[in-house]
Scaffold this motif. Structure first.
Motif, PDB file in Angstrom:
ATOM      1  N   GLY A 290       0.803  -1.212   0.000  1.00  0.00           N
ATOM      2  CA  GLY A 290       0.000   0.000   0.000  1.00  0.00           C
ATOM      3  C   GLY A 290       0.837   1.263   0.000  1.00  0.00           C
ATOM      4  O   GLY A 290       2.012   1.273  -0.353  1.00  0.00           O
ATOM      5  N   SER A 291       0.214   2.359   0.429  1.00  0.00           N
ATOM      6  CA  SER A 291       0.846   3.672   0.365  1.00  0.00           C
ATOM      7  C   SER A 291       2.095   3.764   1.232  1.00  0.00           C
ATOM      8  O   SER A 291       2.915   4.665   1.037  1.00  0.00           O
ATOM      9  N   ASP A 292       2.259   2.853   2.184  1.00  0.00           N
ATOM     10  CA  ASP A 292       3.474   2.855   3.000  1.00  0.00           C
ATOM     11  C   ASP A 292       4.722   2.625   2.157  1.00  0.00           C
ATOM     12  O   ASP A 292       5.832   2.958   2.589  1.00  0.00           O
ATOM     13  N   LEU A 293       4.552   2.040   0.974  1.00  0.00           N
ATOM     14  CA  LEU A 293       5.693   1.740   0.118  1.00  0.00           C
ATOM     15  C   LEU A 293       5.789   2.673  -1.080  1.00  0.00           C
ATOM     16  O   LEU A 293       6.552   2.412  -2.012  1.00  0.00           O
ATOM     17  N   VAL A 294       5.051   3.767  -1.065  1.00  0.00           N
ATOM     18  CA  VAL A 294       5.266   4.820  -2.051  1.00  0.00           C
ATOM     19  C   VAL A 294       6.569   5.534  -1.692  1.00  0.00           C
ATOM     20  O   VAL A 294       6.787   5.913  -0.535  1.00  0.00           O
ATOM     21  N   ILE A 295       7.457   5.713  -2.672  1.00  0.00           N
ATOM     22  CA  ILE A 295       8.722   6.405  -2.428  1.00  0.00           C
ATOM     23  C   ILE A 295       8.450   7.905  -2.546  1.00  0.00           C
ATOM     24  O   ILE A 295       8.175   8.413  -3.629  1.00  0.00           O
ATOM     25  N   LYS A 296       8.505   8.598  -1.427  1.00  0.00           N
ATOM     26  CA  LYS A 296       8.132  10.010  -1.369  1.00  0.00           C
ATOM     27  C   LYS A 296       9.381  10.882  -1.285  1.00  0.00           C
ATOM     28  O   LYS A 296      10.204  10.723  -0.377  1.00  0.00           O
ATOM     29  N   PHE A 297       9.496  11.817  -2.231  1.00  0.00           N
ATOM     30  CA  PHE A 297      10.631  12.727  -2.264  1.00  0.00           C
ATOM     31  C   PHE A 297      10.165  14.139  -1.927  1.00  0.00           C
ATOM     32  O   PHE A 297       9.225  14.659  -2.543  1.00  0.00           O
ATOM     33  N   GLY A 298      10.819  14.730  -0.940  1.00  0.00           N
ATOM     34  CA  GLY A 298      10.499  16.093  -0.572  1.00  0.00           C
ATOM     35  C   GLY A 298      11.337  17.085  -1.345  1.00  0.00           C
ATOM     36  O   GLY A 298      12.189  16.730  -2.174  1.00  0.00           O
ATOM     37  N   GLU A 299      11.090  18.357  -1.096  1.00  0.00           N
ATOM     38  CA  GLU A 299      11.910  19.400  -1.703  1.00  0.00           C
ATOM     39  C   GLU A 299      13.353  19.274  -1.198  1.00  0.00           C
ATOM     40  O   GLU A 299      13.596  18.901  -0.054  1.00  0.00           O
ATOM     41  N   SER A 300      14.297  19.580  -2.065  1.00  0.00           N
ATOM     42  CA  SER A 300      15.729  19.611  -1.708  1.00  0.00           C
ATOM     43  C   SER A 300      16.202  18.267  -1.155  1.00  0.00           C
ATOM     44  O   SER A 300      16.964  18.212  -0.184  1.00  0.00           O
ATOM     45  N   GLU A 301      15.756  17.189  -1.773  1.00  0.00           N
ATOM     46  CA  GLU A 301      16.161  15.862  -1.322  1.00  0.00           C
ATOM     47  C   GLU A 301      16.931  15.138  -2.420  1.00  0.00           C
ATOM     48  O   GLU A 301      16.334  14.615  -3.360  1.00  0.00           O
ATOM     49  N   PRO A 302      18.251  15.096  -2.314  1.00  0.00           N
ATOM     50  CA  PRO A 302      19.033  14.367  -3.317  1.00  0.00           C
ATOM     51  C   PRO A 302      18.901  12.857  -3.106  1.00  0.00           C
ATOM     52  O   PRO A 302      18.764  12.381  -1.978  1.00  0.00           O
TER      53      PRO A 302
END
Length: 666
Positions: A290-302
């Motif tokens: 589920g959504s727990d395994l969505v790879i989430k990238f924030g601002e300024s995240e290399p």
């Protein structure tokens, strides 16, 4: 147009990846033939005398594979972008849930060729393409009956945030050639055609992936349910799968020698091959998580990660040999690939070779005084892994970096080789014991490091002696009662263990078994293999709605200490949009415990026997319990918007108060 330099073009939604083929036992082509590249107007052709593969230039879609007299193994009826490709499913961060491409020859020798197809994001593409630099690579070796593919994904610090739901490599094979599929020794068979899923031949069931074949081209498949989720495999077992063409005999196999770049840990289930004929290499997905395994990238995240390489292996036999033996040969080739990992022929500096990596070893022991109060026990069969530093159990949901897992031997000894340089925690879980182990020491892997952790001790959650238990703690609901399917949806090849739980529609069998009253389990009398349904789901009503269900666990206690607290351990093997409420001895009272809405792994619908693991620890004041009388624990599944909401239990245990330890030892 076609020079061995960088060229810019439009990258489509698909980001193809090519898998690799190794020397097949019957290629009958001399390995003296050099690897060759030729450039055409809009294509690049790679050949080594055994196979020939054609890719679009500069996008890098795999459009053709020539082998063993077959002009193209890929589906020629499909558009060139829909035969072999890398695929990325993404979204802007606020939503719920594709400019320029270059082709470059990275290496060209008579023994090896590596091609790169890359695309770099810029601000003019915002909202149109995933904000990543994607470098897709293809490798062909002399004498190899196959090819390798991998990709390097990179997100720069100045680029916008986004969510990455799924990324994979897909191969669409010719439906007129490939009819026999093999996912595992106990799941390989002749398969229906994709046409059989179309309206008129197939009847869509509870969701689009599941189709009842009512008028298939081949009558032998009539009455079967085709659903790609019935072929899902745990990552630890997902090493080789694919298809066989019988005339001429050709096997097409996707081999994954390492799972270090995949997410979710060793027992996460994932898709592989299914009707199409389609073969997938899924690197990250929300399936069974589920959504727990969505790879989430924030601002300024290399961020940067290498996915692969994987290997596409082609093999053949003579006309008088059984084509099904190609599966055994593919498994043998898989073993060779695993032994060769990490590969020494990859040109990217982002892929570390053996001497650049490190290793960790040690021994894991378990201390559970109730099971053995005299000594530590070896953590036999424990799953031990390195994952990025985090909390207890965080490896389950960590999905940006790399993980390295192994299985301890009978004495609890483990060894994890070929670990990428980075910082990690060591995690583990042990079949037969609840909960998760985490060693708090930050392990810094450097090149050549060989770290011996010595003896490590896991103390699983325990407050007092076990009063009763239901099931076996192994993060699976497989030991509970799995019903026979509705005969209308029964697939004969899934009727026996260990695949009984993969039958379509088992969630609705609960309503047939318990049409009015819910499940009641009596400790000491009931048998969890016969009397405890494998999934706590809702009841289907006559008007096709679903109502909440309450399961009852009945038990007696000879002596209750009203001034102490008892502990109920509820380990969940899966949860999907569930709100589980716990009451004791009064069903009309306010719940003693409730989870709120949890989970989204959808394992119930996807023929899984587990998803993500949850451990609920519930204190029951002694005043709630009766001495020398019958007690009842009520487990109520409240959310009832759809048939798939519910949980699977892994294990349930009631513990006496901690003071019982003193009484036992005094």
């Amino acid at each position: 147009m076609c020079l061995r330099l960088l060229f810019l073009s439009t990258l489509s939604f698909y980001l193809f990846s090519t898998d690799i083929l190794y020397v097949t036992r019957s290629a009958r082509i001399s390995s003296a033939v050099e690897v060759n590249i030729s450039f055409q107007e809009n294509h690049v052709v790679m050949s080594n005398g055994i196979i020939e593969m054609t890719l679009t230039n500069p996008e890098g879609h795999l459009t053709g594979i020539q082998y063993n007299g077959i002009e193209n193994l890929l589906e020629v009826l499909n558009d060139e972008t829909n035969r072999g490709y890398w695929d990325v499913v993404w979204s802007p961060p606020e939503s719920s849930g594709t400019k320029g491409t270059s082709c470059e020859v990275i290496l060209e020798t008579e023994d090896r060729v590596e091609l790169s197809f890359s695309r770099t994001w810029d601000s003019s593409l915002e909202g149109k393409l995933v904000p990543l630099k994607i470098d897709k690579r293809y490798i062909m070796l002399r004498g190899s009956s196959g090819f390798y593919t991998y990709a390097i994904y990179e997100h720069l610090e100045e680029w916008p945030s986004f969510n990455l739901d799924n990324t994979r490599v897909a191969f669409k094979l010719r439906k007129d050639k490939f009819h026999y599929m093999a996912n595992s020794d106990d799941r390989r068979k002749d398969m229906p055609l994709p046409d059989d899923r179309l309206p008129g031949r197939g009847e869509e069931l509870a969701y689009p992936e599941a189709v009842l074949l009512v008028n298939p081209v081949e009558s032998e498949f009539k009455g079967e349910v085709d659903d790609k989720y019935q072929y899902a495999i745990e990552l630890k077992d997902l090493r080789v799968h694919g298809w066989i063409c019988m005339d001429p005999p050709v096997g097409f196999w996707q081999i994954t020698p390492s799972n270090e770049f995949r997410v979710g840990g060793p027992i996460k289930s994932e898709l592989n091959s299914h009707v199409g004929p389609t073969t997938l290499a899924v690197f990250a997905s929300t399936h069974y998580g589920g959504s727990d395994l969505v790879i989430k990238f924030g601002e300024s995240e290399p961020w940067k990660k290498v996915f692969g390489p994987i290997f596409i292996y082609l093999n053949t036999v003579t006309d008088d040999e059984d084509p099904q033996t190609l599966w055994d040969d593919a498994k043998s080739q898989m073993s060779n690939e695993v032994q060769s990992w990490p590969y020494d022929f990859v040109e990217s500096d982002d892929f570390q070779t053996t001497h650049q990596r490190g290793s960790v070893s040690g021994r894991l022991l378990v201390q559970d005084w109730f099971v053995n109060d005299e000594d530590y026990m070896p953590a036999s069969g424990a799953y031990v892994g390195l994952a990025p530093p985090g909390d207890v159990g965080s490896w389950q949901r960590e999905c940006k970096k790399y993980q390295f897992w192994t299985e301890a031997d009978e004495e609890g000894y483990f060894s994890i080789p070929n670990i990428l340089t980075d910082e990690y925690n060591l995690y583990a879980w042990v079949p037969g014991f609840i909960g998760d182990y985490r060693n708090s020491t930050i392990i810094n892997i450097t090149s050549g490091a060989n770290i011996d952790m010595g003896d490590l001790v896991y103390e699983p959650p325990r407050d007092g002696p076990t009063l009763w238990e239901i099931g076996f703690p192994d993060r699976s609901a497989a030991e509970f009662y799995i019903p026979d399917p509705d005969p209308k949806y029964a697939n004969s090849f899934l009727l026996k263990d260990p695949n009984r739980f993969r039958q379509y529609g088992l969630w609705d069998r609960y309503s047939k078994l318990y049409p009015g009253d819910d499940l009641v389990y009596t400790v000491g009398e009931s048998d969890h293999t016969e009397d405890f349904f494998f999934a706590h789901v809702l009841r289907k009503t006559n008007n096709d709605t679903y109502e909440k269900t309450t399961w009852t666990i009945k038990f007696s206690l000879p002596n209750v200490n009203e001034s102490e607290k008892y502990t109920l351990r509820v380990a969940l093997a899966s949860a999907h949009q569930s709100d589980l409420q716990v009451r004791v001895n009064d069903l009309n009272e306010v719940p003693l415990f409730l989870t709120g809405k949890i989970g989204g792994d959808n394992a119930i619908a996807r023929h899984g026997i587990h998803g993500l693991y949850w451990l609920l620890n519930i204190e029951i004041p002694g005043i709630y319990l009766y001495s020398n009388g019958e007690n009842s624990i009520y487990l109520t599944q409240v959310n009832n918007q759809s048939r798939f909401q519910g949980v699977m239990y892994d294990y349930i245990r009631l513990e006496a108060p901690h003071t019982s330890v003193i009484n036992i030892n005094s």
